[in-house]
Design a protein around this motif. Structure first.
Motif, mmCIF file in Angstrom:
data_model
loop_
_atom_site.group_PDB
_atom_site.id
_atom_site.type_symbol
_atom_site.label_atom_id
_atom_site.label_comp_id
_atom_site.label_asym_id
_atom_site.label_seq_id
_atom_site.Cartn_x
_atom_site.Cartn_y
_atom_site.Cartn_z
ATOM 1 N N LEU A 1 -28.408 -29.041 14.901
ATOM 2 C CA LEU A 1 -29.159 -30.277 15.119
ATOM 3 C C LEU A 1 -28.417 -31.460 14.506
ATOM 4 O O LEU A 1 -28.298 -32.527 15.122
ATOM 5 N N THR B 1 -46.855 -30.260 22.863
ATOM 6 C CA THR B 1 -45.453 -29.930 22.635
ATOM 7 C C THR B 1 -44.965 -28.884 23.629
ATOM 8 O O THR B 1 -43.868 -29.002 24.174
ATOM 9 N N VAL C 1 -43.791 -34.282 12.637
ATOM 10 C CA VAL C 1 -44.176 -33.064 11.916
ATOM 11 C C VAL C 1 -44.284 -33.342 10.417
ATOM 12 O O VAL C 1 -45.231 -32.902 9.748
ATOM 13 N N LEU C 2 -43.321 -34.099 9.875
ATOM 14 C CA LEU C 2 -43.369 -34.431 8.442
ATOM 15 C C LEU C 2 -44.629 -35.218 8.110
ATOM 16 O O LEU C 2 -45.305 -34.946 7.107
ATOM 17 N N ALA D 1 -31.159 -36.224 22.883
ATOM 18 C CA ALA D 1 -31.548 -35.121 22.002
ATOM 19 C C ALA D 1 -31.814 -35.634 20.589
ATOM 20 O O ALA D 1 -32.776 -35.225 19.938
ATOM 21 N N LEU E 1 -52.031 -30.664 19.821
ATOM 22 C CA LEU E 1 -50.626 -30.976 19.530
ATOM 23 C C LEU E 1 -49.708 -29.858 20.007
ATOM 24 O O LEU E 1 -48.632 -30.105 20.560
ATOM 25 N N LEU E 2 -50.162 -28.627 19.797
ATOM 26 C CA LEU E 2 -49.368 -27.477 20.230
ATOM 27 C C LEU E 2 -49.215 -27.496 21.756
ATOM 28 O O LEU E 2 -48.120 -27.330 22.291
ATOM 29 N N LEU F 1 -29.995 -22.863 11.045
ATOM 30 C CA LEU F 1 -31.032 -23.557 11.803
ATOM 31 C C LEU F 1 -30.727 -25.047 11.971
ATOM 32 O O LEU F 1 -31.078 -25.645 12.972
ATOM 33 N N TYR F 2 -30.083 -25.646 10.965
ATOM 34 C CA TYR F 2 -30.013 -27.111 10.987
ATOM 35 C C TYR F 2 -28.639 -27.702 11.293
ATOM 36 O O TYR F 2 -28.567 -28.850 11.711
ATOM 37 N N VAL G 1 -39.646 -36.001 16.705
ATOM 38 C CA VAL G 1 -40.459 -34.827 16.390
ATOM 39 C C VAL G 1 -40.475 -34.567 14.888
ATOM 40 O O VAL G 1 -41.533 -34.306 14.302
ATOM 41 N N SER G 2 -39.302 -34.661 14.244
ATOM 42 C CA SER G 2 -39.255 -34.399 12.808
ATOM 43 C C SER G 2 -40.154 -35.356 12.056
ATOM 44 O O SER G 2 -40.898 -34.955 11.145
ATOM 45 N N ILE H 1 -35.165 -35.188 18.424
ATOM 46 C CA ILE H 1 -35.149 -34.516 17.116
ATOM 47 C C ILE H 1 -35.757 -35.428 16.047
ATOM 48 O O ILE H 1 -36.621 -35.004 15.265
ATOM 49 N N VAL I 1 -25.508 -32.540 16.657
ATOM 50 C CA VAL I 1 -25.891 -33.323 17.841
ATOM 51 C C VAL I 1 -26.117 -34.783 17.445
ATOM 52 O O VAL I 1 -25.638 -35.707 18.120
ATOM 53 N N TRP J 1 -47.569 -33.018 8.168
ATOM 54 C CA TRP J 1 -47.540 -32.157 6.983
ATOM 55 C C TRP J 1 -48.072 -32.902 5.763
ATOM 56 O O TRP J 1 -48.915 -32.407 5.016
#
Lengths: 300, 270
Positions: free
Chosen positions: B23, B202, B253-254, B242, B198-199, B19-20, B249-250, B246, B26, B257
């Motif tokens: 990213l 996005t 989201v963090l 990109a 938010l959903l 998954l990572y 957004v990260s 990334i 990039v 959270w």
């Protein structure tokens, strides 16, 4: 005192209002478009603006034709395209399940603090642009990309391997993009599962594989079904992944529809392609809605 | 359990790497000085600078943001109403059709949604002359339509899990429905509405296929711009773009959270 009149109106009709406003929106922007697709799919293409025959001719006679559908069903290219879309989506679903199940299991069995972080890391890619995540693989799988450079540096290969513009690359893109959709519902059922049942089975002499297939797997079935459908349904109509990662011969239905509409400007045929695709998806969509209805019942 | 844990651990390690790593790669190559995107030519931040001077990117990003904010707000209003209708109004004519229409956009292939909405806009233009041209308004309507479904689902599950007795008590004490909605129900469901917003935001920023169908000439959203560039291959300035997405957004989201983790216990699934 118009304001209080408005308030009175809302107070008296609030139930009707909260239903009517979204209902009207959906009728206009969701249901009506489908009626139009249906209508255009039985029209003939003409060179005009818009490029299809009207439903009624000048004398008021209904003009409708099954030509587009008979063409779709008899033309070999379309049969192959639909078949290939279904088999690729199904294979990608199985791959997601094979990778996602152990991951979901691992996350569900981790300690609470670690579990939240692991879950967050599964959800995070979902928030990052889909297009950019597919793009990331272009940089990795290029002939002079990261993977080839790394393998050459290791000495495993001395010529770059062709990774991109093949079905292989489409599979990588599909699995990469849709893996979170598999893991999340799987995690939700596995987390609810009573671990003692597995322990009990093992204590009574079941081998790990027997315990897995007789206890874990049946209990995880709802999550497996939901996850598979959530991957399979969007994967079938995928446009971006085959376009960017697949070769020119990767004829998948999403791309064919797009080209039929924009390149060939055959609106009736594109509409017919969309309707056949929708018919293919009716069964999986109904299954998914049923499994989700069961899930909300369980949760409440 | 114990015997399988080595297998499970390696599956986890492999899965997260899968998954990572793309990213990370990039981001790494966005600092590459070379014009050839995958040949390392030394460290540089010049692509970020070029991005800032690229009017096309900035225009596309600004259009995308305007569409995302407008459609997310509209979708939150409509989706919240729809969620309320589904949970609180148990009987009305056409309820089955309504709930089917609400959940269908979630699973509808993008190409079908895009095609059907474009055909609607073309027909409307013929019939009533609106929309005169396609762009901001048509993309916003399209995004609102599919993302209100997500908001409705989030709000509905929150409402279903919520204790109805507060609302009933307020009604029994003579609260008018509008007051009860504003003073009791909305404060209780606003976390779900925020999550839904938010959903929707996005999803709107993310959408390429539907926007490509319903936009007209001259209005390019950011994904449309990126797609037109990456069709031709990997380029260093898209790497930089990109990476910014990334990282942005990260971080968001963090942050979300960390904030919700400290907040009152609410279901983590949105």
């Amino acid at each position: 005192m118009t304001e209080s009149a408005v308030k009175q109106f809302v107070n008296r009709n609030w139930q009707r209002l909260i239903v009517a406003v979204p209902y009207l929106w959906l009728l206009v922007f969701f249901l009506a478009p489908f009626a139009i697709i249906l209508k255009i799919s039985v029209a003939d293409p003409v060179i005009a603006q818009p490029p299809f025959t009207p439903a009624f001719d000048e004398t008021g006679r209904l003009q409708a034709t099954w030509d587009n559908f008979t063409f779709l069903l008899t033309d070999k290219l379309y049969a192959i395209t639909y078949l290939k879309s279904v088999t690729m989506a199904a294979s990608a679903t199985v791959l997601c399940l094979l990778i996602g199940f152990p991951m979901a299991y691992g996350i569900a069995r981790a300690s609470a603090g670690v579990r939240n972080l692991l879950l967050l890391l599964i959800i995070l890619p979902f928030w990052i642009s889909f297009l950019l995540r597919v793009y990331a693989w272009m940089g990795l799988m290029n002939n002079y990309g990261v993977i080839n450079n790394f393998l050459i540096w290791l000495g495993v290969i001395d010529q770059p391997m062709q990774l991109m513009y093949r079905d292989f690359a489409i599979y990588v893109g599909l699995v990469y993009s849709y893996l979170p959709f598999m893991i999340l519902p799987l995690y939700a059922t596995l987390e609810r599962m009573d671990l003692d049942l597995v322990d009990a089975a093992m204590d009574l002499g079941a081998s790990p594989s027997v315990a897995f297939f007789d206890v874990t797997w049946p209990l995880a079935r709802p999550g497996v079904v939901a996850g598979c459908l959530l991957v399979f349904i969007p994967a079938i109509g995928e446009y971006v992944i085959p376009y960017l990662l697949g070769g020119p011969e990767a004829l998948l239905i999403g791309r064919v529809l797009f080209d039929e509409f924009f390149v060939n400007r055959d609106w009736p045929l594109a509409s017919a392609v969309a309707i056949v695709l929708l018919l293919l998806l009716v069964v999986p969509i109904v299954l998914l809605q049923r499994s989700q209805a069961r899930d909300t019942e369980l949760a409440s | 359990m114990k015997r399988r844990s080595a297998f499970v651990l390696s599956a986890l390690a492999f899965g997260y790497a899968f998954l990572y790593v793309p990213l990370a790669s990039v981001i790494f190559y966005s600092f590459n000085d070379s014009r050839l995107a995958t040949v390392w030519g030394g460290f540089s931040t010049r692509w970020y600078g070029e991005l800032w001077g690229n009017d096309q990117v900035l225009d596309a990003a600004f259009l995308s943001l305007r569409i995302a904010v407008t459609s997310a707000t509209l979708a939150t209003v409509l989706g919240t109403l729809a969620g309320l209708a589904l949970v609180r109004v148990t009987r009305f004519r056409g309820r089955t059709l309504f709930s089917a229409m609400i959940t269908s956009p979630l699973v509808m292939p993008e190409v079908i949604t895009g095609l059907s909405l474009l055909l609607l806009f073309v027909s409307l233009q013929q019939l009533v002359g609106w929309p005169a041209q396609r762009g901001f308004s048509t993309i916003t309507i399209a995004h609102t339509t599919f993302s209100m479904a997500y908001v409705a689902v989030v709000v509905r599950s929150r409402l279903a899990a919520m204790d109805q007795s507060l609302e009933e008590a307020a009604m029994d004490l003579g609260g008018r429905p509008l007051r009860v909605l504003v003073d009791i129900t909305l404060p209780l469901i606003y976390p779900a509405m925020l999550a839904g917003w938010l959903l929707a935001f996005t999803l709107s920023l993310d959408d390429l296929v539907i926007a490509s169908f319903v936009s007209g000439p001259g209005s390019n959203t950011l994904p449309m711009y990126i797609f037109s560039k990456v069709k031709l291959g990997v380029t260093p300035d898209i790497n930089a773009l990109a990476s910014l997405v990334i990282l942005f957004v990260s971080a968001g989201v963090l942050l979300a959270w960390l904030v919700t983790r400290r907040g009152p216990g609410q279901p983590g699934r949105t």
